[in-house]
Design an enzyme around this catalytic site. Structure first.
Site, PDB file in Angstrom:
ATOM      1  N   SER A   1     -22.003 -29.470 -20.689  1.00  0.00           N
ATOM      2  CA  SER A   1     -23.026 -30.467 -20.343  1.00  0.00           C
ATOM      3  C   SER A   1     -23.611 -30.196 -18.964  1.00  0.00           C
ATOM      4  O   SER A   1     -22.917 -29.718 -18.061  1.00  0.00           O
ATOM      5  CB  SER A   1     -22.429 -31.875 -20.336  1.00  0.00           C
ATOM      6  OG  SER A   1     -23.393 -32.811 -19.888  1.00  0.00           O
TER       7      SER A   1
ATOM      8  N   TYR B   1     -16.168 -37.977 -18.413  1.00  0.00           N
ATOM      9  CA  TYR B   1     -17.021 -37.067 -19.190  1.00  0.00           C
ATOM     10  C   TYR B   1     -17.414 -35.854 -18.347  1.00  0.00           C
ATOM     11  O   TYR B   1     -17.241 -34.704 -18.781  1.00  0.00           O
ATOM     12  CB  TYR B   1     -18.269 -37.814 -19.662  1.00  0.00           C
ATOM     13  CG  TYR B   1     -19.218 -36.972 -20.483  1.00  0.00           C
ATOM     14  CD1 TYR B   1     -18.963 -36.709 -21.826  1.00  0.00           C
ATOM     15  CD2 TYR B   1     -20.370 -36.426 -19.920  1.00  0.00           C
ATOM     16  CE1 TYR B   1     -19.830 -35.937 -22.585  1.00  0.00           C
ATOM     17  CE2 TYR B   1     -21.245 -35.653 -20.664  1.00  0.00           C
ATOM     18  CZ  TYR B   1     -20.975 -35.412 -21.994  1.00  0.00           C
ATOM     19  OH  TYR B   1     -21.832 -34.630 -22.747  1.00  0.00           O
TER      20      TYR B   1
END
Ligand SMILES: NC(=O)c1ccc[n+]([C@@H]2O[C@H](COP(=O)([O-])OP(=O)(O)OC[C@H]3O[C@@H](n4cnc5c(N)ncnc54)[C@H](OP(=O)(O)O)[C@@H]3O)[C@@H](O)[C@H]2O)c1
Length: 243
Positions: A132, A146
């Site tokens: 990401s 995350y």
């Protein structure tokens, strides 16, 4: 998106997710598209919960029983958690780290015999981890576990690339910027938040199906065979144009 792109390219793709019914419906939709396009690719659904060791082992066992080799392993399943700093719960760490970081590691090690069966020096097998942009630049929202899980996945990518190069297995990651999936459903529901998010993307749009499919196909092709240990920022310029 990724499974559909690979099936359209003629691959047999096994997909997994927790919700058996949705997993099966997705595979059926992908297969209907392949039939309509006249390609020989196929999609097979196998439900599993990758946040648990049992789920990972169950999927690895299924693959070992049904396949003799794997050319491409895409670690895509992911989870996120958002909460204010001082209220961030422990479950928000364990669930996210298990799904985004621990599962990809054990899926790679568990499928190594199958990846080795496919790997040749002139045609490597490929592991593609979906990381990401939130591990390339500091996120603006409070998704602490995350971003850390994806940073960990990026480093696992580089570490295993070095370890597995002599087996002719490449290990790379794609670090997407915003893509309009269920994960961003809460963003799309609020026009102001969405405008702010897309406004942070220099190219001014979400990542789309073709962006994902093209990058995966490149990494999984002969053209991508000389890359390993890379993190490709597929983020509309968020990380590359920062600062
Ligand atoms: N969308 C974005 O903007 C964006 C940006 C950067 C990176 N990413 C990454 O891209 C990947 C795909 O995300 P997405 O945007 O498509 O998110 P999504 O719409 O929330 O989809 C996540 C997928 O993972 C599956 N999944 C979640 N937990 C699982 C578990 N424990 N076991 C098995 N499967 C599980 C879900 O199916 P079930 O719910 O049925 O299990 C679903 O198919 C993720 O790794 C995500 O971190 C997304």
């Amino acid at each position: 998106m990724i499974a559909r792109g690979l099936v359209q390219g003629g691959a047999h793709v096994v997909i997994t997710s927790r919700k058996e019914e949705q997993c099966r419906a997705t595979a059926e939709a992908i297969n209907a598209g392949a039939d309509a396009a006249g390609t020989t690719g196929r999609c097979t659904p196998v439900a599993s919960d990758l946040s648990s060791a049992e789920g990972v082992t169950g999927l690895v066992d299924w693959l070992g029983e049904h396949l003799t080799s794997i050319d491409i392993l895409v670690n895509n399943a992911g989870a996120t958690w958002g909460a204010p700093l001082e209220e961030f719960p422990l479950i928000g760490w364990t669930k996210v780290l298990n799904t985004n970081l621990v599962a990809p590691f054990y899926l790679i090690t568990g499928t190594l015999p199958l990846l080795r069966n496919a790997a040749r020096p002139d045609r490597p097998a490929h592991v593609i981890n979906i990381g990401s942009v939130d591990a390339l630049t500091t996120p603006s929202w409070e998704n602490y576990s995350y971003s850390a899980s994806k940073a960990g996945l990026h480093m696992v990518t580089r570490h295993l690339a070095k370890q597995l190069a002599s087996d002719s297995i490449t290990v790379n990651a794609i670090a997407p910027g915003p893509v309009l999936t269920d994960m961003l459903g809460h963003v799309a529901a609020d026009p102001e938040v969405e405008a702010e998010l897309v406004g942070r993307v220099p190219l001014g749009r979400y990542g789309q199906t073709d962006d994902l499919i093209g990058t995966v196909r490149f990494l999984a092709s002969r053209a991508g065979s000389y890359l390993t240990g890379t993190i490709i920022p597929l983020d509309g310029g968020i990380s590359g144009c920062a600062g």
